[in-house]
Write an enzyme that holds these catalytic residues in place. Structure first.
Site, PDB file in Angstrom:
ATOM      1  CG  ASN A 244      -1.875  -1.064   1.387  1.00 47.22           C
ATOM      2  OD1 ASN A 244      -2.199  -1.462   2.482  1.00 47.22           O
ATOM      3  ND2 ASN A 244      -2.359  -1.598   0.268  1.00 47.22           N
TER       4      ASN A 244
ATOM      5  CB  CYS B 242     -31.543  10.169  -8.168  1.00 47.43           C
ATOM      6  SG  CYS B 242     -31.226  10.587  -9.890  1.00 47.43           S
TER       7      CYS B 242
ATOM      8  CD  GLN C 231       2.123   2.280  -5.837  1.00 52.49           C
ATOM      9  OE1 GLN C 231       1.200   2.047  -5.053  1.00 52.49           O
ATOM     10  NE2 GLN C 231       1.932   2.407  -7.147  1.00 52.49           N
TER      11      GLN C 231
ATOM     12  CB  CYS D 134      -5.165  -0.814  -7.232  1.00 46.90           C
ATOM     13  SG  CYS D 134      -5.972   0.734  -7.574  1.00 46.90           S
TER      14      CYS D 134
ATOM     15  CE  LYS E 132      -5.104  -0.107   3.464  1.00 48.74           C
ATOM     16  NZ  LYS E 132      -5.514  -0.221   2.048  1.00 48.74           N
TER      17      LYS E 132
END
Ligand SMILES: [Zn+2]
Length: 259
Positions: A67, A246, A69, A186, A83
């Site tokens: 993480n 909505c 990086q 990622c 975290k």
């Protein structure tokens, strides 16, 4: 405002558009940040530095070496910690003048609605579509402005959904939920570290603008960046009258569940 605050926030107060009044609004503001990773890191750091009075930081993940990086809220001492808690400590080290609540949770719809109802603004800094749509539903239900960011590989995008405003689209108007949508993560595809800084910083800037009531928010506009060519584009879009999320939302003055 005391002298320490006048000094700490001087470069914002000097801005005519922001001034003391805007700074007071920031100090009184409550913001929910969902995700303390790549986007949440720069966004939360800038909002804490700006003196946003109460930040609720939510993440159920722990800090891993891979993480660091890009997730600049955390450092080597945070490895293995949650975290949200590592992030809270970093924000308070930067600015002890604010309150930070760390929530180690994966939020379901009910919880998201309850949290969105307690804040002035939500930042979507998460990394998956299911959560993005859940955050959007909660913001629609509570008429809470939403600043949404995303980044993968070299591509990033940001938009603002001001759900207090009847003309504003919601996230689902632009990105209808599709079960078969392939999700890029990622973890498997990679992402350029500073790209998250660009997108997360734009989210922080839009949040500060919305809270201070200055400028033109990125509503009805999707800002995209291609970091490989370093090109930024804006496309305009409108509220979808048939949006499943909505289209039937009540007018804000008729009362949201957040009021
Ligand atoms: Zn919509």
């Amino acid at each position: 405002m005391d002298d320490t605050r006048l000094m700490r926030y001087a470069r914002h107060i000097l801005l005519d558009e922001l001034g003391i009044e805007g700074q007071e609004r920031l100090l009184a503001a409550r913001v929910l940040i969902v995700g303390a990773g790549g986007l949440g890191s720069p966004a939360a750091l800038y909002l804490a530095a700006a003196g946003v009075g109460r930040i609720v930081l939510v993440d159920d993940d722990v800090v891993e070496l891979s993480n660091l990086q890009r997730q600049i809220l955390h450092d080597i001492s945070g490895l293995g910690r949650h975290k949200a808690q590592s992030g809270r400590d970093a924000l308070l080290a930067l600015n002890p003048d604010i309150e930070v609540q760390a929530l180690v949770e994966r939020l379901d719809d009910t919880r998201l609605i309850a949290l969105a109802a307690q804040v002035d603004l939500v930042l979507d800094c998460c990394d998956n579509f299911a959560t993005r749509h859940a955050i959007n539903r909660a913001c629609v239900a509570t008429c809470t402005p939403l600043v949404s960011g995303a980044a993968i590989k070299f591509s990033g995008q940001v938009s603002v959904y001001d759900l207090r405003d009847e003309a504003s689209p919601c996230y689902h108007c632009l990105f209808p939920e599709a079960d078969d949508l392939e999700e890029l993560r990622c973890a498997t595809t990679g992402v350029l570290g500073p790209l998250l800084g660009m997108v997360g910083s734009v989210q922080a800037a839009e949040a500060i603008k919305l809270i201070a009531g200055m400028g033109e928010p990125l509503v009805g506009r999707l800002l995209s960046v291609d970091a490989l060519r370093m090109q930024w584009h804006t496309i305009r879009f409108k509220r979808d009258p048939d949006c499943l999320v909505c289209a039937r939302r009540p007018p804000a003055e008729a009362g949201c569940s957040g009021d």
